[in-house]
Design a protein around this motif. Structure first.
Motif, PDB file in Angstrom:
ATOM      1  N   THR A  12       0.850  -1.076  -0.018  1.00  0.00           N
ATOM      2  CA  THR A  12      -0.149   0.100  -0.102  1.00  0.00           C
ATOM      3  C   THR A  12       0.969   1.128  -0.056  1.00  0.00           C
ATOM      4  O   THR A  12       1.746   1.288   0.721  1.00  0.00           O
ATOM      5  N   LEU A  13       0.545   2.047  -0.921  1.00  0.00           N
ATOM      6  CA  LEU A  13       1.195   3.373  -0.987  1.00  0.00           C
ATOM      7  C   LEU A  13       0.110   4.567  -1.310  1.00  0.00           C
ATOM      8  O   LEU A  13      -0.250   4.382  -2.337  1.00  0.00           O
ATOM      9  N   ARG A  14      -0.096   5.560  -0.366  1.00  0.00           N
ATOM     10  CA  ARG A  14      -1.142   6.492  -0.725  1.00  0.00           C
ATOM     11  C   ARG A  14      -0.995   7.735   0.156  1.00  0.00           C
ATOM     12  O   ARG A  14      -0.136   7.825   1.004  1.00  0.00           O
ATOM     13  N   VAL A  15      -1.207   8.873  -0.550  1.00  0.00           N
ATOM     14  CA  VAL A  15      -0.940  10.259   0.094  1.00  0.00           C
ATOM     15  C   VAL A  15      -2.478  10.628   0.720  1.00  0.00           C
ATOM     16  O   VAL A  15      -3.344  10.580   0.068  1.00  0.00           O
ATOM     17  N   MET A  68       1.345  10.041   4.959  1.00  0.00           N
ATOM     18  CA  MET A  68       1.360   8.946   3.894  1.00  0.00           C
ATOM     19  C   MET A  68       1.036   7.543   4.484  1.00  0.00           C
ATOM     20  O   MET A  68       1.416   7.571   5.615  1.00  0.00           O
ATOM     21  N   GLN A  69       0.681   6.629   4.076  1.00  0.00           N
ATOM     22  CA  GLN A  69       0.628   5.320   4.293  1.00  0.00           C
ATOM     23  C   GLN A  69       1.637   4.663   3.528  1.00  0.00           C
ATOM     24  O   GLN A  69       1.437   4.584   2.249  1.00  0.00           O
ATOM     25  N   ILE A  70       2.616   3.833   3.896  1.00  0.00           N
ATOM     26  CA  ILE A  70       3.644   3.207   3.346  1.00  0.00           C
ATOM     27  C   ILE A  70       3.688   1.683   3.932  1.00  0.00           C
ATOM     28  O   ILE A  70       3.956   1.601   5.108  1.00  0.00           O
ATOM     29  N   GLY A  71       3.277   0.771   3.191  1.00  0.00           N
ATOM     30  CA  GLY A  71       3.025  -0.442   3.741  1.00  0.00           C
ATOM     31  C   GLY A  71       2.011  -0.438   4.728  1.00  0.00           C
ATOM     32  O   GLY A  71       0.737   0.104   4.566  1.00  0.00           O
ATOM     33  N   ASP A  72       2.282  -0.959   5.927  1.00  0.00           N
ATOM     34  CA  ASP A  72       1.334  -1.051   7.082  1.00  0.00           C
ATOM     35  C   ASP A  72       1.435   0.264   8.081  1.00  0.00           C
ATOM     36  O   ASP A  72       0.808   0.177   8.922  1.00  0.00           O
ATOM     37  N   LEU A 128      11.455   0.929   0.289  1.00  0.00           N
ATOM     38  CA  LEU A 128      11.471  -0.446  -0.315  1.00  0.00           C
ATOM     39  C   LEU A 128      11.131  -1.505   0.607  1.00  0.00           C
ATOM     40  O   LEU A 128      10.389  -2.422   0.316  1.00  0.00           O
ATOM     41  N   ALA A 129      11.775  -1.277   1.778  1.00  0.00           N
ATOM     42  CA  ALA A 129      11.826  -2.466   2.928  1.00  0.00           C
ATOM     43  C   ALA A 129      10.164  -2.501   3.248  1.00  0.00           C
ATOM     44  O   ALA A 129       9.813  -3.428   3.543  1.00  0.00           O
ATOM     45  N   ARG A 130       9.658  -1.135   3.680  1.00  0.00           N
ATOM     46  CA  ARG A 130       7.976  -1.306   4.089  1.00  0.00           C
ATOM     47  C   ARG A 130       7.179  -1.614   2.760  1.00  0.00           C
ATOM     48  O   ARG A 130       6.143  -1.838   3.349  1.00  0.00           O
ATOM     49  N   LEU A 131       7.550  -1.607   1.757  1.00  0.00           N
ATOM     50  CA  LEU A 131       6.798  -2.208   0.631  1.00  0.00           C
ATOM     51  C   LEU A 131       7.247  -3.551   0.232  1.00  0.00           C
ATOM     52  O   LEU A 131       6.488  -4.173  -0.769  1.00  0.00           O
ATOM     53  N   LEU A 187       3.372  -4.383  -7.984  1.00  0.00           N
ATOM     54  CA  LEU A 187       3.382  -2.891  -8.200  1.00  0.00           C
ATOM     55  C   LEU A 187       2.718  -2.157  -6.956  1.00  0.00           C
ATOM     56  O   LEU A 187       1.690  -2.655  -6.841  1.00  0.00           O
ATOM     57  N   PRO A 188       3.260  -1.029  -6.103  1.00  0.00           N
ATOM     58  CA  PRO A 188       2.460  -0.314  -5.050  1.00  0.00           C
ATOM     59  C   PRO A 188       1.290   0.179  -5.829  1.00  0.00           C
ATOM     60  O   PRO A 188       1.238   0.722  -6.789  1.00  0.00           O
ATOM     61  N   GLN A 189       0.305   0.171  -5.107  1.00  0.00           N
ATOM     62  CA  GLN A 189      -1.150   0.409  -5.594  1.00  0.00           C
ATOM     63  C   GLN A 189      -1.535   1.832  -5.643  1.00  0.00           C
ATOM     64  O   GLN A 189      -2.407   2.428  -4.770  1.00  0.00           O
ATOM     65  N   MET A 190      -0.572   2.576  -6.255  1.00  0.00           N
ATOM     66  CA  MET A 190      -0.822   4.092  -6.346  1.00  0.00           C
ATOM     67  C   MET A 190      -0.456   4.683  -7.674  1.00  0.00           C
ATOM     68  O   MET A 190       0.643   4.279  -8.385  1.00  0.00           O
ATOM     69  N   LEU A 191      -1.381   5.488  -8.312  1.00  0.00           N
ATOM     70  CA  LEU A 191      -0.890   6.159  -9.655  1.00  0.00           C
ATOM     71  C   LEU A 191      -1.284   7.414  -9.811  1.00  0.00           C
ATOM     72  O   LEU A 191      -2.196   7.951  -9.119  1.00  0.00           O
ATOM     73  N   ILE A 192      -0.366   8.352 -10.035  1.00  0.00           N
ATOM     74  CA  ILE A 192      -0.675   9.792 -10.230  1.00  0.00           C
ATOM     75  C   ILE A 192      -0.313  10.034 -11.793  1.00  0.00           C
ATOM     76  O   ILE A 192       0.661   9.534 -12.551  1.00  0.00           O
ATOM     77  N   LEU A 193      -1.638  10.444 -12.504  1.00  0.00           N
ATOM     78  CA  LEU A 193      -1.442  10.961 -13.998  1.00  0.00           C
ATOM     79  C   LEU A 193      -1.602  12.204 -14.157  1.00  0.00           C
ATOM     80  O   LEU A 193      -2.301  13.043 -13.518  1.00  0.00           O
TER      81      LEU A 193
END
Length: 652
Positions: free
Chosen positions: A4-7, A71-75, A119-122, A547-553
């Motif tokens: 998980t990766l989100r802002v 942010m949430q990074i991993g847990d 990367l470790a947290r992901l 792939l971490p589940q975040m995308l910025i377009l």
């Protein structure tokens, strides 16, 4: 499974202080507004706290001091804080604002840097560390993973993910294969080991072949010639050694008759040794008695000097002991310094000197004949030793005379045989030195064979590890299905529906055209479709795609016109994105609740805005940095240009 990766929020500090945070919670987040309002700078701030080097522009570059993103990074839910005054570190804080760690962007030694921390947290640190790129470059979060998560405005129509230079494309492809589990840390390490072994074997074999060709080019160093010569010389050496041994045995047999003579020599040698021992004993006895006699004579001489003195000057002795009063040992022969008591060795009184003289004279009378007799004993012992020495010489001479005639015929032959054997061994030594390079070459070839066996084992292990990876054909088929569906829903102009990913590069192709063969607006749509495909694959099959589940377009409408046709395309793209994720969320929930898609655009069609969970809209004259008058500085005044009177006179 992709982490998980989100802002959740984004706050900035400008020259005036910290501004109110922007709330970015939600699955679908839209950031819209006219041009030059800082929309791209806003998402660049997310990259900034994640470690990327960002070149801010305009008012943001002038005003921005620091960025703080929730942010949430991993847990973990944390705040990442990075200041432009301390670009080299990122401060990690808990939700209460207390510092957890200060992590360097680029670390030295064993210190953990931000890329490794993220990367470790992901759950991707081991995978990324296993990839070896040219020039020993390592994969990093900001340089290699973030481009998959943030499609930037200036790049969205220029290339897919990264520029297609050899170094960048190698990193892009390695990350794609890692995320798709077409490779894993074990396979990468095995691949690196196989690559190293191949290079090592190739280099060692080339050098070995060069040495072998050089040695075999000359008869003097040719391996076959040297082996043949050495075999011949060793046979000759064996025969020469046997001849020499035979001659020595025959010479020894010819002199066996002289054994009796040798025994006579041994007996004469023993008699000489006994006689010489007798000489030594006689000399020691004579030396002892002669020394005692000399001491008595010296004492008598001193007593004579005492006797010559006047009677008044002489000391008196009350009593003189001839024997020890304690043990009754005779003291008459005891040698003591002249004028001293033979009992206590103290100075004698004058009255005892006469008795002492008499005693010394009696002792001298006994020693003189003993010394004379010992001198005769020494003479007799020396004579006996000389006689034994002569007898030994005669015995040796007899042995030499008896054996000379028997040994002489063999001397020259033995000398010649020994010389021949030594010459053969010297030649063998020379050839063995010439053979040494061949021996080292053989050892090198054995090492090459060992490395080849290790290479075969590594390849077998690679096959076993490869069996645990995702099957490339299956992965490609799934991706092609998703990509084809997205492109079909977009209904690109003139597209025939042939949409797939290239097998070797994993890059998109539409109607068999590479990305850079299409027009600007079409490239933008293909880039968006490709990034959405990867995110969809991560959500639909998270066990097969990391792939971490975040995308910025950023600017998915770039190069699209304002005409109805292009705007219909934009609306279809937005509508399909919203409908797809909403349908999946309602049907499956779970991971479709936790992913995040952030879209930055000048204008999102009004008809689809309700589909966004969070919509941040900058309206004129407001921008990313709030309450900033004249973001680009005070406006300049304008002067009315006047025509020159002369020009006006000419009618111009």
């Amino acid at each position: 499974m992709g982490g998980t990766l989100r802002v959740n929020s984004l706050a900035i500090q400008d020259r005036r202080g910290w501004q109110k945070p922007y709330e970015l919670t939600g699955r679908l987040v839209g950031i819209i507004g006219p041009i030059d309002r800082g929309k791209s700078s806003m998402v660049d701030c997310i990259d900034f706290v994640l470690g990327r080097s960002v070149r801010f522009k305009g008012a943001v570059d002038d005003q921005l001091v620091a960025v703080k993103a929730g942010m949430q990074i991993g847990d973990e839910e944390v705040f990442l804080h990075r200041s432009r005054r301390r670009l080299g570190v990122v401060r990690v804080e808990d939700l209460a604002g207390d510092e957890i760690a200060t992590v360097p962007i680029n670390a030295s030694g064993d210190q953990q840097e931000l890329s490794d921390w993220l990367l470790a947290r992901l759950g991707l640190d081991d995978a990324f560390a296993s990839v070896r790129l040219p020039h020993d470059r390592r994969l990093s979060f900001a340089s290699d993973l973030l481009p998959y998560l943030h499609v930037r405005q200036e790049d969205i129509d220029r290339f897919v993910i990264r520029p297609q230079t050899s170094a960048d494309d190698a990193a892009r492809l390695a990350v794609a294969k890692l995320l798709l589990e077409l490779i894993n840390p074990a396979s990468e390490r095995l691949g690196a080991r196989i690559h190293d072994l191949n290079n090592e074997i190739r280099n060692k074999q080339r050098k070995a072949d060069q040495v072998r060709d050089f040695l075999n080019a000359s008869p003097e160093t040719n391996s076959g010639t040297l082996d043949a010569d050495l075999d011949r010389l060793r046979d000759d050496e064996t025969q020469a050694a046997q001849r020499l041994k035979s001659l020595r045995d025959r010479a020894r047999a010819a002199t066996q008759f002289a054994e009796q003579r040798q025994q006579q020599v041994d007996r004469a040698r023993q008699r000489l040794a006994t006689a010489e021992d007798g000489v030594d004993w006689a000399l020691r006895r004579h030396r002892e008695k002669a020394t005692a006699l000399a001491q008595i004579d010296a004492s008598l001489a001193e007593l004579g000097e005492v006797a010559a003195a006047s009677s008044e000057d002489r000391e008196r002795l009350a009593l003189l002991y001839d024997a020890c009063p304690a043990c009754e040992t005779d003291l008459s022969s005891r040698a003591v310094p002249t004028g001293r008591c033979s009992l206590c060795t103290e100075t004698l009184p004058g009255a005892a000197q006469h008795k002492e003289k008499q005693q010394l004279q009696r002792a001298r009378e006994r020693l003189v004949p003993e010394v004379a007799e010992l001198e005769q004993n020494v003479t007799r012992a020396r004579h006996a030793a000389d006689l034994a020495r002569e007898q030994l010489a005669l015995a040796r001479r007899a042995v030499d005379e008896d054996t000379a005639d028997a040994v002489t015929p063999y001397v020259d032959a033995i000398t010649a045989a020994a010389t021949e054997l030594e010459a053969l061994r010297s030649e063998i030594t020379t050839l063995e030195r010439l053979k040494e390079p061949h021996r080292r070459l053989s050892e090198r070839q054995e090492e090459i064979n060992r490395l080849s066996e290790e290479l075969d084992q590594a390849r077998e292990q690679q096959v076993r590890v490869g069996a645990e990876l995702n099957e490339p054909d299956d992965v490609l088929q799934r991706l092609n299905n998703l990509f084809g569906r997205v492109v079909s829903e977009f209904r690109l102009p003139w597209a025939t529906g042939r949409a797939r990913l290239d097998r070797d590069t994993l890059l998109p192709m539409v109607d068999d055209q590479d990305f850079d063969q299409r027009g600007g607006g079409s490239r933008t749509a293909v880039s968006v479709a490709y990034s959405l495909t990867l995110m969809m694959y991560a959500l639909e099959d998270p066990t097969r795609f990391q792939l971490p589940q975040m995308l910025i377009l950023d600017s998915p409408q770039k190069n699209l016109g304002r005409n109805d046709h292009d705007q219909d395309l934009a609306t279809r793209i937005y509508r399909w994105i919203i409908d797809y994720f909403e349908v999946r969320r309602e049907a499956l929930g779970g991971r479709y609740e936790t992913f995040q898609l952030v879209i930055v655009d000048n204008n999102i069609p009004t008809a689809v805005r309700s589909g966004f969970d969070t919509l941040i809209q900058f309206k004129d004259p407001h921008g990313f940095i709030r309450d900033l008058d004249h973001p680009h500085g005070e406006p300049a005044g304008y002067e009315q240009l006047a025509l020159d009177d002369e020009l006006d006179h000419d009618g111009l």
